[in-house]
Motif scaffolding. Sequence first.
Motif, mmCIF file in Angstrom:
data_model
loop_
_atom_site.group_PDB
_atom_site.id
_atom_site.type_symbol
_atom_site.label_atom_id
_atom_site.label_comp_id
_atom_site.label_asym_id
_atom_site.label_seq_id
_atom_site.Cartn_x
_atom_site.Cartn_y
_atom_site.Cartn_z
ATOM 1 N N GLU A 2 1.264 -1.340 0.115
ATOM 2 C CA GLU A 2 -0.221 -0.292 0.128
ATOM 3 C C GLU A 2 1.001 1.370 -0.329
ATOM 4 O OE1 GLU A 2 -3.983 -1.934 2.180
ATOM 5 O OE2 GLU A 2 -2.802 -0.859 3.493
ATOM 6 N N THR B 68 2.122 2.756 -3.557
ATOM 7 C CA THR B 68 1.140 3.243 -4.110
ATOM 8 C C THR B 68 0.530 4.671 -3.281
ATOM 9 O OG1 THR B 68 -0.277 2.328 -3.121
ATOM 10 C CG2 THR B 68 -0.099 1.153 -4.872
ATOM 11 N N ILE C 50 -1.340 -5.862 -3.802
ATOM 12 C CA ILE C 50 -2.262 -5.574 -2.746
ATOM 13 C C ILE C 50 -3.159 -6.520 -2.465
ATOM 14 C CG2 ILE C 50 -3.641 -4.026 -1.516
ATOM 15 C CD1 ILE C 50 -1.962 -1.965 -3.808
ATOM 16 N N ARG D 258 -3.532 -8.714 1.160
ATOM 17 C CA ARG D 258 -5.231 -8.639 1.360
ATOM 18 C C ARG D 258 -5.365 -10.568 1.314
ATOM 19 N NH1 ARG D 258 -8.074 -4.122 -1.617
ATOM 20 N NH2 ARG D 258 -6.336 -2.549 -0.032
#
Length: 86
Positions: free
Chosen positions: A45, A48, A61, A65
């Motif tokens: 994260e 970005t 990502i 997750r």
Amino acid sequence: MKSIITLPATSGALAFDGEPSDAELDAVELEMPLILAEVELLDAEIKTLDRPATGLDERRIRRARRRVLAARRSLSNRAAMLGGAA
């Protein structure tokens, strides 16, 4: 300001040597896969933040997750098998 608790300074019940106990170290070791998965997600994260996410970033990502969810599920299942709560 008055102290709420007034115990002698030699009280053994409040002694703290600054080191984690064996039980605390075991708990951290048990949760290490989840901690590492969360760090990986955070890293993905962070990459970005200063630019638009590319397709590769989005996949990274999503994978991170999924790893976090899998680690949480594993930890919860292990705690349920041991009779504890996660």
